[in-house]
Design a protein around this motif. Structure first.
Motif, PDB file in Angstrom:
ATOM      1  N   THR A 131       0.819  -1.220   0.000  1.00 52.67           N
ATOM      2  CA  THR A 131       0.000   0.000   0.000  1.00 52.67           C
ATOM      3  C   THR A 131       0.852   1.268   0.000  1.00 52.67           C
ATOM      4  OG1 THR A 131      -0.170   0.292   2.413  1.00 52.67           O
ATOM      5  CG2 THR A 131      -1.716  -1.228   1.393  1.00 52.67           C
ATOM      6  N   TYR A 133     -15.637  -5.172  -0.040  1.00 53.11           N
ATOM      7  CA  TYR A 133     -14.746  -4.028   0.173  1.00 53.11           C
ATOM      8  C   TYR A 133     -15.463  -2.687   0.163  1.00 53.11           C
ATOM      9  CZ  TYR A 133     -10.637  -6.971  -0.069  1.00 53.11           C
ATOM     10  OH  TYR A 133      -9.683  -7.903   0.219  1.00 53.11           O
ATOM     11  N   PHE A 168     -13.245   2.829   5.867  1.00 53.06           N
ATOM     12  CA  PHE A 168     -11.833   3.152   5.664  1.00 53.06           C
ATOM     13  C   PHE A 168     -11.747   4.269   4.644  1.00 53.06           C
ATOM     14  CE2 PHE A 168      -7.631   2.656   3.694  1.00 53.06           C
ATOM     15  CZ  PHE A 168      -6.821   2.497   4.803  1.00 53.06           C
ATOM     16  N   GLU A 169     -10.924   5.246   4.941  1.00 52.36           N
ATOM     17  CA  GLU A 169     -10.713   6.367   4.019  1.00 52.36           C
ATOM     18  C   GLU A 169      -9.228   6.438   3.703  1.00 52.36           C
ATOM     19  OE1 GLU A 169     -13.240   8.217   2.989  1.00 52.36           O
ATOM     20  OE2 GLU A 169     -14.689   7.245   4.326  1.00 52.36           O
ATOM     21  N   MET A 170      -8.904   7.011   2.578  1.00 52.26           N
ATOM     22  CA  MET A 170      -7.487   7.168   2.242  1.00 52.26           C
ATOM     23  C   MET A 170      -6.767   8.015   3.292  1.00 52.26           C
ATOM     24  SD  MET A 170      -6.879   5.240  -0.189  1.00 52.26           S
ATOM     25  CE  MET A 170      -5.187   5.714  -0.550  1.00 52.26           C
ATOM     26  N   ASP A 198      -7.186   4.915  -4.303  1.00 52.84           N
ATOM     27  CA  ASP A 198      -8.539   4.570  -3.852  1.00 52.84           C
ATOM     28  C   ASP A 198      -8.515   3.526  -2.739  1.00 52.84           C
ATOM     29  OD1 ASP A 198      -7.599   2.888  -6.138  1.00 52.84           O
ATOM     30  OD2 ASP A 198      -9.351   1.719  -5.536  1.00 52.84           O
ATOM     31  N   LYS A 199      -9.605   3.536  -1.984  1.00 58.32           N
ATOM     32  CA  LYS A 199      -9.760   2.661  -0.826  1.00 58.32           C
ATOM     33  C   LYS A 199      -9.715   1.176  -1.195  1.00 58.32           C
ATOM     34  CE  LYS A 199     -13.970   1.768   0.929  1.00 58.32           C
ATOM     35  NZ  LYS A 199     -15.232   1.953   1.658  1.00 58.32           N
ATOM     36  N   GLU A 200     -10.521   0.774  -2.188  1.00 57.03           N
ATOM     37  CA  GLU A 200     -10.633  -0.649  -2.493  1.00 57.03           C
ATOM     38  C   GLU A 200      -9.270  -1.248  -2.853  1.00 57.03           C
ATOM     39  OE1 GLU A 200     -12.771   1.578  -3.446  1.00 57.03           O
ATOM     40  OE2 GLU A 200     -14.796   0.847  -3.004  1.00 57.03           O
ATOM     41  N   THR A 260      -6.338  -0.080  -2.240  1.00 57.17           N
ATOM     42  CA  THR A 260      -5.418   0.001  -1.104  1.00 57.17           C
ATOM     43  C   THR A 260      -5.653  -1.154  -0.124  1.00 57.17           C
ATOM     44  OG1 THR A 260      -5.188   2.397  -1.282  1.00 57.17           O
ATOM     45  CG2 THR A 260      -4.744   1.422   0.879  1.00 57.17           C
ATOM     46  N   LEU A 261      -6.932  -1.402   0.198  1.00 60.18           N
ATOM     47  CA  LEU A 261      -7.219  -2.503   1.127  1.00 60.18           C
ATOM     48  C   LEU A 261      -6.858  -3.849   0.496  1.00 60.18           C
ATOM     49  CD1 LEU A 261     -10.585  -1.348   2.750  1.00 60.18           C
ATOM     50  CD2 LEU A 261      -8.292  -1.375   3.764  1.00 60.18           C
TER      51      LEU A 261
END
Lengths: 482, 482
Positions: free
Chosen positions: A239, B281, B286-288, B304-306, B308-309
């Protein structure tokens, strides 16, 4: 001159035990400049040296150099300077000699076979002890040469100026400014006609050499940073952009396995090899087996002697030393280091101007990093640089030394350069404007800076003969400058 | 079930001070498993835990695990195992819970604002102290849940099997073999129907989660050696092939700035994302900005969040950790290291079999090194590997836990994975053959392993409610396996 030298040599042979005792006395003072707690021993060593020379009639001074930069609670050991004879003989040339009376750290537990601060002479005449060859033996060479002249009852051939420092193994703190100041008109070293430094080594073990060149060194840091603190690779791997990833990619583009520097423009700065220079390499006493023996492996770059010696002496090289800030211990740690600093240095040669090298290095590293399109931050900086030095081996200072070598050792010396740097050499050249000669006493197997440092008795005793002979020849050599 | 839980919750609220006192007592025992001198405190902590449970009527045992591997003068702290109620109720399901009673090292001087081994509760209900969240709070959650049932006078819904270890922060030495042995027929853990581990954290600070996956980790060393000993770059630079040059070139080809693994074949091993999985997801809290805050920078790979997770949880990553054997201190040292060991690891995910990963890594590194045509010697080796773990979040163990979360916190939990590994999870899954649930108590800001570790009072008290509620729901959940 020959008869005079014969009585000088005879005096030295008669004083051998005295000279070895003097070296033992010097080795017994653990004058380690890098260790704070040993600072009083360094100072003690300086004053011991001063008093040895004063006893022989030299005019000596201990010059304070102030506080140690960055460690203001520590006083630097003094520069021990002097003149022999005490009163200048205007009819004679003046030769400035340099040496250092401090030593590298040493502990028996490092792997020494004998006590490092007790001179131990074995059956083959190897005199083991810290400082024996680097640089107490050579420094005492000058002291002993004076004493032998007195015993032989012969006239000292030159005005000898002496400069002995106590911080050489710790960056010669404070010395450069001192030398520069004392070489100015009206100052202590103003009348030097030539300089001689005995603080390096023969290329091998059998043949003496005169050294006329040193490479410079420009030492760089590449700092790449990103996160505010070290991260756990389980949580952040995949990440975050990792500084260490960027660093190895940038460092991977600096140099290749065969030592070719990949920074554009560097090779254009290197002076071409002349025929004269090429001819110097042919007869130098060096075999590839010497390299392999000292490497402890056969992982050399070049298969032949000439290219290997040129690779060491007259071409630049780039070495990657390591990484600060990353995981460096044994075992496994799953860290993503937040800030890593890669260290590398370039050994420089004529005609590489340090500023030009810096510009090429910065441009290359910045371009390589930009190519990664990383969000991390790059800082490239110069940690320190010292310029290369090359003297003419045809100068009278060298031709005189060559005659002295042939007289004492019965062989013409090799004309060598060194891959490393002895920054004070360039300082003396620039401050005096005179020729500087490196005239080594010890051999390649002396293990300076390592465990079991030694000086062979033969190198010490013949070395004293050599230093004195050099003074006789240099006193009379026609002053032609090549 | 609701009325029963209400009286349970009421009992917990009434016992709040008792529970905080119990945590304070536990935190006051500095049970640091990594420090030899603290071993008696680790053992003391184990026995204190055992006696707390015995007082409540549980049947407890302290099982010795032998000597510490590699430190044979040290005895491992015992596994504290037990059963509540003391006599098995054959009509009830059996749930095996795991936690650890050892903690990470901590010194006030590391930067703690309070004494690390004194629980300090501030005005916002943050309870600071080493082990508060990792893992003494969660372990005491089970103890407190038992006590609250007794105070409320309600029936305990399951047979609770407990396994608490004292070496989790030092590699869970000795535990794997013990678990495997005790899960065999006729042994202590044989009748577990499901497993619950409370030893991780919410993804953020507001929303609870259930964790159904962990990445694995394969940790490698690339050793490149050449000379017999470290060399001086002045003397050997330009004549010897340097191991560090080869190493950075090989490591530079492992991964790029955006985390793409450059080892051919790795990505083919990764299970494709299914629609079901993708859907999980979308709604995760969860936020950046959460990432940037914890990184302390905006040097993330994905915007983006997705993605990244997914980069953290379900795709592999490769991190370069550092280099052993090279110069790693501040300052400048002109060494050519003789032997350097580059360390990197790959976080693995379904369906990457560790053996297959090893083969691809070895082949890639060997090919890259061969391409350098270096005379140096390469050794690539695996330091350790732990496999990834993924459970079905549709299993009744998870659906029960989700109902408990909704009951206590009024919100459906996020279904999360973790990027790191908790090796004991896979051990329990393999040894019991049953579903394993990770049910965290603390939040993402608890600073486990760091300075100022804390557990919020709300997370602790509601967490005790959650653990008990989970046992009630899991006792009655229809046994469907997704």
């Amino acid at each position: 001159m020959a008869p005079q030298l014969d009585s000088y040599y005879k005096a030295i042979d008669g004083l051998t035990d005295t000279f070895i005792d003097r070296l033992a006395e010097a080795v017994a003072i653990p004058s380690i400049s890098a260790e704070e707690a040993r600072r009083p021993d360094v100072v003690k060593m300086g004053h011991w040296l001063k008093s040895q020379l004063e006893t022989l009639g030299a005019s000596m001074e201990a010059r304070e150099l102030g506080k140690q930069p960055g460690k203001e609670h520590l006083t630097l050991p003094p520069a021990i300077i002097g003149r022999y004879p005490a009163k200048k003989d205007e009819s004679k040339r003046t030769i400035l000699v340099y040496g250092h009376y401090d030593v590298q750290p040493a502990e028996k537990s490092d792997g020494w076979n004998t006590e490092p601060f007790k001179l131990s002479v074995d059956s083959k005449g190897r005199m083991y002890g810290r400082g024996s060859t680097d640089d107490k033996g050579p420094v005492l060479g000058w002291v002993n040469a004076i004493q032998a002249h007195q015993k032989a009852g012969i006239d000292f051939p030159v005005n000898l100026l002496m400069c002995f420092e106590g911080m050489e193994e710790y960056g010669s703190e404070g010395l450069d400014d001192f030398i520069i100041a004392e070489c100015k008109p009206g100052k202590f070293f103003e009348d030097a006609d030539a300089v001689c430094i005995s603080d390096n080594y023969w290329l091998g073990t059998e043949k003496p050499c005169l050294t006329y060149g040193l490479r410079g060194c420009s030492y760089y840091s590449i700092e790449i940073s990103g996160p505010g603190q070290d991260l756990h690779s389980g949580v952040y791997g995949g990440t975050a952009q990792e500084p260490m990833t960027d660093l190895v990619r940038v460092m991977g583009g600096l140099v290749d396995t065969n030592g070719t520097i990949l920074i554009p423009g560097i090779k254009d700065l290197v002076a071409p090899v002349t025929d004269d220079e090429q001819a110097l390499y042919k007869n130098i006493a060096f075999e590839m087996s010497n390299l392999y023996e000292s490497l402890g492996s056969e992982t050399g770059i070049f298969p032949d002697k000439e290219r290997t010696l040129m690779g060491r002496w007259r071409y630049p090289s780039l070495s990657i030393h390591g990484v600060e800030g990353a995981f460096s211990a044994p075992g496994a740690k799953t860290v993503i280091p937040a800030k890593v600093i890669g260290k590398f240095s370039i050994r420089t040669v004529p005609n590489m101007e340090p500023d030009d090298v810096d510009k090429l290095v910065y441009a290359h590293v910045e371009k390589a990093f930009a190519g990664l399109k990383s969000k991390n931050t790059l800082k490239i900086s110069l940690q320190h640089s010292g310029k290369w030095w090359v003297a003419s081996p045809k100068h009278w200072n060298f031709t005189a030394a060559a005659k002295a070598v042939e007289k004492v050792w019965g062989v013409k010396p090799d004309l060598t350069r060194e891959g490393g740097s002895i920054p004070v050499t360039l300082t003396f050249e620039q401050a005096t404007g005179k020729n500087v000669l490196l005239l080594p006493m010890g051999s390649s197997t002396d293990a300076a800076h390592s465990i079991n440092e030694k000086l062979d008795k033969k190198n010490y005793i013949e070395g004293i003969k050599l230093l004195g002979s050099y003074l006789h020849y240099v006193a009379e050599e026609p002053m032609t400058v090549a």
